[in-house]
Design a protein around this motif. Sequence first.
Motif, short mmCIF file in Angstrom:
data_model
loop_
_atom_site.label_atom_id
_atom_site.label_comp_id
_atom_site.label_asym_id
_atom_site.label_seq_id
_atom_site.Cartn_x
_atom_site.Cartn_y
_atom_site.Cartn_z
N MET A 263 0.84 -1.17 0.00
CA MET A 263 0.00 0.00 0.00
C MET A 263 0.88 1.24 0.00
SD MET A 263 -3.03 0.93 2.65
CE MET A 263 -3.75 -0.64 2.24
N ALA A 264 0.51 2.21 -0.79
CA ALA A 264 1.31 3.43 -0.92
C ALA A 264 1.20 4.29 0.33
CB ALA A 264 0.85 4.22 -2.14
N ALA A 265 2.27 5.02 0.62
CA ALA A 265 2.29 5.90 1.79
C ALA A 265 1.19 6.95 1.71
CB ALA A 265 3.66 6.56 1.92
N LYS A 266 0.89 7.45 0.50
CA LYS A 266 -0.16 8.46 0.36
C LYS A 266 -1.53 7.88 0.72
CE LYS A 266 -1.94 8.70 -4.35
NZ LYS A 266 -3.30 8.54 -3.97
N ASP A 267 -1.75 6.58 0.43
CA ASP A 267 -3.00 5.93 0.81
C ASP A 267 -3.13 5.85 2.33
OD1 ASP A 267 -3.68 5.61 -1.87
OD2 ASP A 267 -2.82 3.61 -1.97
N ASP A 268 -2.03 5.50 2.99
CA ASP A 268 -2.03 5.45 4.45
C ASP A 268 -2.29 6.83 5.03
OD1 ASP A 268 -1.47 2.73 4.50
OD2 ASP A 268 0.70 3.02 4.74
N LEU A 269 -1.69 7.85 4.45
CA LEU A 269 -1.88 9.22 4.91
C LEU A 269 -3.35 9.63 4.75
CD1 LEU A 269 -0.52 11.81 5.99
CD2 LEU A 269 -0.18 12.48 3.59
N GLY A 270 -3.94 9.30 3.61
CA GLY A 270 -5.34 9.61 3.37
C GLY A 270 -6.26 8.92 4.35
N ARG A 271 -6.00 7.65 4.63
CA ARG A 271 -6.80 6.90 5.60
C ARG A 271 -6.67 7.52 7.00
NH1 ARG A 271 -5.63 3.45 2.31
NH2 ARG A 271 -6.29 1.42 1.72
N TYR A 272 -5.45 7.92 7.34
CA TYR A 272 -5.22 8.57 8.63
C TYR A 272 -6.07 9.83 8.75
CZ TYR A 272 -3.06 11.68 12.03
OH TYR A 272 -2.87 12.56 13.05
N GLY A 273 -6.06 10.67 7.73
CA GLY A 273 -6.83 11.91 7.75
C GLY A 273 -8.32 11.64 7.86
N GLU A 274 -8.82 10.69 7.10
CA GLU A 274 -10.25 10.36 7.14
C GLU A 274 -10.65 9.82 8.51
OE1 GLU A 274 -10.96 7.80 3.81
OE2 GLU A 274 -10.48 9.39 2.37
N GLU A 275 -9.83 8.98 9.09
CA GLU A 275 -10.13 8.44 10.42
C GLU A 275 -10.14 9.55 11.46
OE1 GLU A 275 -11.14 5.98 13.50
OE2 GLU A 275 -11.17 5.49 11.36
N LEU A 276 -9.15 10.43 11.41
CA LEU A 276 -9.07 11.55 12.33
C LEU A 276 -10.32 12.43 12.23
CD1 LEU A 276 -7.33 13.32 14.31
CD2 LEU A 276 -6.50 14.49 12.26
N VAL A 277 -10.73 12.75 11.02
CA VAL A 277 -11.90 13.60 10.82
C VAL A 277 -13.18 12.89 11.26
CG1 VAL A 277 -13.30 14.77 9.07
CG2 VAL A 277 -10.80 14.96 9.01
N ALA A 278 -13.33 11.61 10.93
CA ALA A 278 -14.52 10.86 11.34
C ALA A 278 -14.65 10.85 12.86
CB ALA A 278 -14.47 9.43 10.79
N ARG A 279 -13.54 10.64 13.57
CA ARG A 279 -13.59 10.65 15.04
C ARG A 279 -13.97 12.02 15.58
NH1 ARG A 279 -8.33 9.53 16.77
NH2 ARG A 279 -7.61 8.94 14.73
N ARG A 280 -13.43 13.08 14.97
CA ARG A 280 -13.76 14.44 15.43
C ARG A 280 -15.22 14.78 15.19
NH1 ARG A 280 -9.01 18.77 15.12
NH2 ARG A 280 -7.36 17.50 15.97
N LEU A 281 -15.74 14.38 14.05
CA LEU A 281 -17.15 14.66 13.76
C LEU A 281 -18.05 13.91 14.73
CD1 LEU A 281 -17.18 14.55 9.85
CD2 LEU A 281 -17.08 16.57 11.34
N ALA A 282 -17.75 12.63 14.98
CA ALA A 282 -18.55 11.85 15.93
C ALA A 282 -18.48 12.47 17.34
CB ALA A 282 -18.07 10.40 15.95
N ALA A 283 -17.30 12.92 17.73
CA ALA A 283 -17.14 13.55 19.06
C ALA A 283 -17.93 14.85 19.14
CB ALA A 283 -15.66 13.80 19.34
N ALA A 284 -18.15 15.51 18.00
CA ALA A 284 -18.92 16.75 17.97
C ALA A 284 -20.42 16.49 17.87
CB ALA A 284 -18.46 17.62 16.79
N GLY A 285 -20.82 15.22 17.90
CA GLY A 285 -22.23 14.87 17.87
C GLY A 285 -22.81 14.55 16.52
#
Length: 117
Positions: free
Chosen positions: A1-23
């Motif tokens: 898996m390419a490093a850019k794919d890992d980076l993209g997944r990291y960003g999406e996971e971070l944002v999904a957690r923040r949105l869920a924490a915001a309700g």
Amino acid sequence: MAAKDDLGRYGEELVARRLAAAGWQVLDRNWRGTRGELDLVAMDGSELVVVEVKTRSGPGYGHPAEAVTAAKLARLRRLTGQWLAEHDVRPASVRVDVVAVRTDRDDARVEHLRGVL
């Protein structure tokens, strides 16, 4: 898996957690339509929000949100219509947000741009 794919997944996971924490209720992640993908689909109260996440590991390629072009926004609009047609969700309104994530070593800066479309 390419490093850019890992980076993209990291960003999406971070944002999904923040949105869920915001309700917010995250309804879908990495939904694939006939002509592309929606990173996140969520409910912010009664409003459906399609969230395009752009993650960069440094300043070398400019601000992450600069990667969201007019063509990309048009594609997101079409995909949002397809997503709505395939799901039993009747929001009061619909919007598209862009979340820009910049990572530097162990630090991530997140900028949420609401209602870009």
